[in-house]
Scaffold this motif. Structure first.
Motif, PDB file in Angstrom:
ATOM      1  N   GLY A  78      10.790  -7.935   4.159  1.00 35.65           N
ATOM      2  CA  GLY A  78      11.898  -7.186   3.568  1.00 35.65           C
ATOM      3  C   GLY A  78      11.941  -7.346   2.058  1.00 35.65           C
ATOM      4  O   GLY A  78      12.137  -6.371   1.318  1.00 35.65           O
ATOM      5  N   ALA A  79      11.732  -8.569   1.568  1.00 34.95           N
ATOM      6  CA  ALA A  79      11.743  -8.819   0.122  1.00 34.95           C
ATOM      7  C   ALA A  79      10.588  -8.089  -0.557  1.00 34.95           C
ATOM      8  O   ALA A  79      10.757  -7.512  -1.641  1.00 34.95           O
ATOM      9  CB  ALA A  79      11.647 -10.321  -0.147  1.00 34.95           C
ATOM     10  N   ALA A  80       9.407  -8.103   0.088  1.00 34.87           N
ATOM     11  CA  ALA A  80       8.248  -7.409  -0.485  1.00 34.87           C
ATOM     12  C   ALA A  80       8.518  -5.915  -0.600  1.00 34.87           C
ATOM     13  O   ALA A  80       8.117  -5.266  -1.576  1.00 34.87           O
ATOM     14  CB  ALA A  80       7.015  -7.661   0.377  1.00 34.87           C
ATOM     15  N   ARG A 137       0.838  -1.208   0.000  1.00 33.94           N
ATOM     16  CA  ARG A 137       0.000   0.000   0.000  1.00 33.94           C
ATOM     17  C   ARG A 137       0.867   1.250   0.000  1.00 33.94           C
ATOM     18  O   ARG A 137       0.521   2.260  -0.620  1.00 33.94           O
ATOM     19  CB  ARG A 137      -0.900   0.004   1.245  1.00 33.94           C
ATOM     20  CG  ARG A 137      -1.799   1.223   1.381  1.00 33.94           C
ATOM     21  CD  ARG A 137      -2.841   1.261   0.287  1.00 33.94           C
ATOM     22  NE  ARG A 137      -3.705   2.430   0.409  1.00 33.94           N
ATOM     23  CZ  ARG A 137      -3.434   3.639  -0.079  1.00 33.94           C
ATOM     24  NH1 ARG A 137      -2.297   3.828  -0.731  1.00 33.94           N
ATOM     25  NH2 ARG A 137      -4.274   4.639   0.066  1.00 33.94           N
ATOM     26  N   GLY A 138       1.998   1.186   0.680  1.00 35.87           N
ATOM     27  CA  GLY A 138       2.905   2.330   0.733  1.00 35.87           C
ATOM     28  C   GLY A 138       3.925   2.343  -0.381  1.00 35.87           C
ATOM     29  O   GLY A 138       4.829   3.182  -0.373  1.00 35.87           O
ATOM     30  N   ARG A 139       3.806   1.392  -1.321  1.00 32.35           N
ATOM     31  CA  ARG A 139       4.723   1.304  -2.456  1.00 32.35           C
ATOM     32  C   ARG A 139       6.189   1.274  -2.009  1.00 32.35           C
ATOM     33  O   ARG A 139       7.052   1.949  -2.553  1.00 32.35           O
ATOM     34  CB  ARG A 139       4.476   2.449  -3.436  1.00 32.35           C
ATOM     35  CG  ARG A 139       3.069   2.453  -4.017  1.00 32.35           C
ATOM     36  CD  ARG A 139       2.844   3.609  -4.952  1.00 32.35           C
ATOM     37  NE  ARG A 139       3.675   3.487  -6.146  1.00 32.35           N
ATOM     38  CZ  ARG A 139       3.776   4.441  -7.075  1.00 32.35           C
ATOM     39  NH1 ARG A 139       3.112   5.580  -6.931  1.00 32.35           N
ATOM     40  NH2 ARG A 139       4.532   4.277  -8.136  1.00 32.35           N
ATOM     41  N   GLY A 140       6.436   0.457  -0.985  1.00 28.42           N
ATOM     42  CA  GLY A 140       7.802   0.252  -0.534  1.00 28.42           C
ATOM     43  C   GLY A 140       8.318   1.272   0.448  1.00 28.42           C
ATOM     44  O   GLY A 140       9.529   1.359   0.663  1.00 28.42           O
ATOM     45  N   THR A 141       7.413   2.031   1.066  1.00 30.05           N
ATOM     46  CA  THR A 141       7.858   3.014   2.053  1.00 30.05           C
ATOM     47  C   THR A 141       8.649   2.317   3.164  1.00 30.05           C
ATOM     48  O   THR A 141       8.266   1.238   3.641  1.00 30.05           O
ATOM     49  CB  THR A 141       6.659   3.792   2.624  1.00 30.05           C
ATOM     50  OG1 THR A 141       7.128   4.796   3.513  1.00 30.05           O
ATOM     51  CG2 THR A 141       5.683   2.888   3.354  1.00 30.05           C
ATOM     52  N   ILE A 142       9.741   2.922   3.570  1.00 25.24           N
ATOM     53  CA  ILE A 142      10.723   2.232   4.416  1.00 25.24           C
ATOM     54  C   ILE A 142      10.339   2.198   5.902  1.00 25.24           C
ATOM     55  O   ILE A 142      10.511   1.177   6.574  1.00 25.24           O
ATOM     56  CB  ILE A 142      12.099   2.903   4.261  1.00 25.24           C
ATOM     57  CG1 ILE A 142      12.646   2.660   2.853  1.00 25.24           C
ATOM     58  CG2 ILE A 142      13.094   2.375   5.293  1.00 25.24           C
ATOM     59  CD1 ILE A 142      12.974   1.227   2.555  1.00 25.24           C
ATOM     60  N   LEU A 165      11.432  -1.337  -6.178  1.00 20.22           N
ATOM     61  CA  LEU A 165      11.944  -1.519  -7.535  1.00 20.22           C
ATOM     62  C   LEU A 165      10.850  -1.277  -8.572  1.00 20.22           C
ATOM     63  O   LEU A 165      11.100  -0.722  -9.646  1.00 20.22           O
ATOM     64  CB  LEU A 165      12.517  -2.926  -7.704  1.00 20.22           C
ATOM     65  CG  LEU A 165      13.824  -3.217  -6.941  1.00 20.22           C
ATOM     66  CD1 LEU A 165      14.224  -4.671  -7.107  1.00 20.22           C
ATOM     67  CD2 LEU A 165      14.943  -2.286  -7.408  1.00 20.22           C
ATOM     68  N   ARG A 166       9.638  -1.680  -8.256  1.00 20.24           N
ATOM     69  CA  ARG A 166       8.518  -1.462  -9.171  1.00 20.24           C
ATOM     70  C   ARG A 166       8.132   0.016  -9.229  1.00 20.24           C
ATOM     71  O   ARG A 166       7.573   0.473 -10.222  1.00 20.24           O
ATOM     72  CB  ARG A 166       7.309  -2.290  -8.733  1.00 20.24           C
ATOM     73  CG  ARG A 166       7.490  -3.783  -8.905  1.00 20.24           C
ATOM     74  CD  ARG A 166       6.294  -4.540  -8.407  1.00 20.24           C
ATOM     75  NE  ARG A 166       5.085  -4.170  -9.154  1.00 20.24           N
ATOM     76  CZ  ARG A 166       3.868  -4.618  -8.838  1.00 20.24           C
ATOM     77  NH1 ARG A 166       3.710  -5.418  -7.785  1.00 20.24           N
ATOM     78  NH2 ARG A 166       2.827  -4.249  -9.556  1.00 20.24           N
ATOM     79  N   ARG A 167       8.458   0.753  -8.161  1.00 22.48           N
ATOM     80  CA  ARG A 167       8.092   2.168  -8.119  1.00 22.48           C
ATOM     81  C   ARG A 167       8.976   3.003  -9.038  1.00 22.48           C
ATOM     82  O   ARG A 167       8.537   4.018  -9.581  1.00 22.48           O
ATOM     83  CB  ARG A 167       8.219   2.685  -6.674  1.00 22.48           C
ATOM     84  CG  ARG A 167       7.732   4.101  -6.482  1.00 22.48           C
ATOM     85  CD  ARG A 167       7.656   4.440  -5.006  1.00 22.48           C
ATOM     86  NE  ARG A 167       8.963   4.488  -4.381  1.00 22.48           N
ATOM     87  CZ  ARG A 167       9.151   4.848  -3.114  1.00 22.48           C
ATOM     88  NH1 ARG A 167       8.115   5.138  -2.351  1.00 22.48           N
ATOM     89  NH2 ARG A 167      10.357   4.884  -2.596  1.00 22.48           N
ATOM     90  N   ALA A 225       8.160   6.814 -15.823  1.00 18.64           N
ATOM     91  CA  ALA A 225       7.097   6.973 -16.810  1.00 18.64           C
ATOM     92  C   ALA A 225       6.330   8.263 -16.575  1.00 18.64           C
ATOM     93  O   ALA A 225       5.973   8.968 -17.526  1.00 18.64           O
ATOM     94  CB  ALA A 225       6.153   5.774 -16.752  1.00 18.64           C
ATOM     95  N   ALA A 226       6.100   8.585 -15.305  1.00 17.67           N
ATOM     96  CA  ALA A 226       5.375   9.816 -14.984  1.00 17.67           C
ATOM     97  C   ALA A 226       6.171  11.046 -15.426  1.00 17.67           C
ATOM     98  O   ALA A 226       5.618  12.011 -15.964  1.00 17.67           O
ATOM     99  CB  ALA A 226       5.086   9.873 -13.489  1.00 17.67           C
TER     100      ALA A 226
END
Length: 276
Positions: free
Chosen positions: A247-249, A203-208, A255-257, A263-264
């Motif tokens: 951690g992997a998720a 949901r946080g797109r990989g927020t740390i 990486l997907r972000r 692109a944006a």
């Protein structure tokens, strides 16, 4: 120009006023002012060796970082520029609620009201999840905002996610529910934490920040089972595996972000310039 309502004018100041109340309760929970340490309260039900899901004592040092972040946030958000910022306005009352619930939890634990601590921490988790969702709707406008707001409340959410599990386990154990063997149920609960942790990071797109706090809590649950009672190498291994999954998720989400951001930027550069 619309005149701000009374509630709108006092909103940031309420957050600032709630801060010392929370810090005073935290000091009480650390043993200051004649109070018991939280881990010694409620007849030791919240101690590091009370249940298989209790983190080792060192884990709770994360509160120092969270409280420091909350203090900085409370001061920062009353500055003139931040008072009228829509992003800050959207979370102010929820931030106040989190501070009040934090203090309430400590007072309930000190009073030995363990079942009530479960109710309070679940409410706190819900409030922090709502703050997290609101913050994801718009990007922070500066590095300072990213650290003080997103970072602080991210750590807060991640840690309380783990603490909620430990709190519920403590309440059940204190009520006499101590399944033997405990490993299968503990592993099932840790699997549920993995689902929650992955959901937060996606949901946080990989927020740390939330991930760091969750991994911190899970690591100390594992360490507690290796070096404290009740000892269980199986639960420690399960906690380590959940850390790897979350951690992997997070890495995959980040990486997907990157391509999405590229692109944006490309789309913006290709958009026609406005005509005068």
């Amino acid at each position: 120009m619309t005149t701000p309502s009374t509630a709108e004018r006092i909103r940031p100041w309420v957050v600032l006023i709630a801060l010392p109340v929370t810090l005073a309760a935290a000091a009480l929970g650390s043993g200051a002012f004649g109070g018991q340490e939280v881990q010694a309260s409620s007849s030791g039900a919240l101690s590091a060796d009370a249940t298989p899901l209790a983190p080792a004592s060192t884990a709770f040092s994360i509160w120092s970082v969270i409280y420091l972040g909350l203090a900085a946030y409370a001061i920062w958000q009353v500055l003139p520029k931040q008072r009228h910022d829509p992003r800050q306005r959207s979370i102010s009352w929820l931030a106040t609620a989190s501070l009040v619930l934090n203090a309430t939890w400590i007072l309930c634990a000190q009073a030995g009201l363990l079942p009530l601590t479960v109710v309070v921490i679940v409410l706190l988790l819900g409030v922090l999840a709502a703050i997290f969702a609101l913050l994801r709707r718009a990007k922070p406008q500066s590095i300072v905002e990213s650290l003080l707001v997103d970072g602080t409340f991210g750590l807060y959410l991640g840690w309380v996610s783990v603490a909620t599990v430990a709190n519920i386990a403590a309440a059940l154990a204190a009520a006499g529910w101590r399944p033997e063997p405990f490993e299968p149920l503990a592993i099932l609960v840790l699997a549920a934490v993995a689902v929650v942790g992955v959901a937060i990071t996606l949901r946080g797109r990989g927020t740390i920040a939330p991930t760091l706090a969750i991994l911190w809590g899970l690591s100390w649950i594992g360490i507690g089972r290796l070096y404290d009672q009740p000892a269980s190498a199986t639960v420690a291994l399960a906690a380590a595996m959940v850390c790897v999954v979350i951690g992997a998720a997070t890495v995959i989400a980040r990486l997907r972000r990157v391509p999405a951001q590229a692109a944006a930027i490309t789309d913006e550069s290709r958009s026609p310039a406005p005509t005068s």
